[in-house]
Design a protein around this motif. Structure first.
Motif, mmCIF file in Angstrom:
data_model
loop_
_atom_site.group_PDB
_atom_site.id
_atom_site.type_symbol
_atom_site.label_atom_id
_atom_site.label_comp_id
_atom_site.label_asym_id
_atom_site.label_seq_id
_atom_site.Cartn_x
_atom_site.Cartn_y
_atom_site.Cartn_z
ATOM 1 N N SER A 246 36.048 32.583 -18.205
ATOM 2 C CA SER A 246 35.578 33.331 -17.030
ATOM 3 C C SER A 246 34.217 34.007 -17.268
ATOM 4 O O SER A 246 33.521 34.352 -16.317
ATOM 5 C CB SER A 246 36.620 34.367 -16.613
ATOM 6 N N ASP A 247 33.819 34.185 -18.542
ATOM 7 C CA ASP A 247 32.522 34.780 -18.870
ATOM 8 C C ASP A 247 31.383 33.767 -18.834
ATOM 9 O O ASP A 247 30.215 34.151 -18.799
ATOM 10 C CB ASP A 247 32.533 35.384 -20.285
ATOM 11 N N ILE A 248 31.712 32.498 -18.888
ATOM 12 C CA ILE A 248 30.681 31.458 -18.985
ATOM 13 C C ILE A 248 30.114 31.162 -17.605
ATOM 14 O O ILE A 248 30.828 30.718 -16.702
ATOM 15 C CB ILE A 248 31.245 30.177 -19.631
ATOM 16 N N VAL A 249 28.824 31.424 -17.469
ATOM 17 C CA VAL A 249 28.114 31.153 -16.219
ATOM 18 C C VAL A 249 27.100 30.053 -16.498
ATOM 19 O O VAL A 249 26.200 30.222 -17.318
ATOM 20 C CB VAL A 249 27.411 32.424 -15.691
ATOM 21 N N LEU A 250 27.269 28.935 -15.821
ATOM 22 C CA LEU A 250 26.346 27.804 -15.972
ATOM 23 C C LEU A 250 25.317 27.872 -14.855
ATOM 24 O O LEU A 250 25.667 28.038 -13.689
ATOM 25 C CB LEU A 250 27.113 26.477 -15.914
ATOM 26 N N LYS A 251 24.060 27.746 -15.226
ATOM 27 C CA LYS A 251 22.961 27.812 -14.257
ATOM 28 C C LYS A 251 22.105 26.565 -14.381
ATOM 29 O O LYS A 251 21.826 26.110 -15.483
ATOM 30 C CB LYS A 251 22.089 29.049 -14.514
#
Length: 146
Positions: free
Chosen positions: A83-88
């Motif tokens: 849930s902490d992993i943000v892919l941009k």
């Protein structure tokens, strides 16, 4: 789906040891692994992005690639939860992990296959098609050992 050839499998728990030993690791995934539960790994923004794809195969490739990628990243970024992993997506089209500039990602798709490469250096990968692996030098590589 795991490879039928045991020499071609990398156990999930071995990902960190490969990450420490090598500059890049590559995974070949088939969307036959698609499960509706993979949507749980997507952020709200990713769920909206998925809906922009018209062909079902494109939607499934998007979901599977993000779910698998996040599970790989959890192993190489051990203090993070999925849930902490943000892919941009950057302006040049590259996918990056927010606030993790030392992790480089490349995705490539062909038919029902997905190629995911995660590296410590800027890297690219491209898949044209999947064919049987006949090169003994490659199959003897430590990456393919259990």
């Amino acid at each position: 789906m795991p490879s039928k050839n045991t020499q071609n499998r990398c156990a999930y728990d071995d990902i960190m040891s490969y990450w420490i030993a090598y500059d890049a690791i590559t995974f070949l995934i088939d969307i036959g692994n698609y499960k509706p539960a993979f949507h749980d790994f997507l952020s709200d923004e990713e769920k909206e992005h998925e809906l922009r794809f018209k062909p079902e195969i494109s939607r499934q490739r998007f979901v599977v690639s993000r779910a698998v990628l996040k599970n790989i990243l959890v192993k190489i970024l051990p203090k993070m939860k999925i849930s902490d992993i943000v892919l941009k997506r950057e302006n040049d089209g590259r996918i990056r992990v927010k606030d993790k500039p030392h992790v480089y990602i490349c995705l490539s798709y062909y038919d029902t296959s997905i190629l995911i490469t995660v590296g410590k250096i800027k890297i690219g990968c491209y898949i044209e098609r999947v064919r049987p692996l006949l090169d003994k030098k490659i199959t003897a590589s430590p990456l393919f050992n259990n």
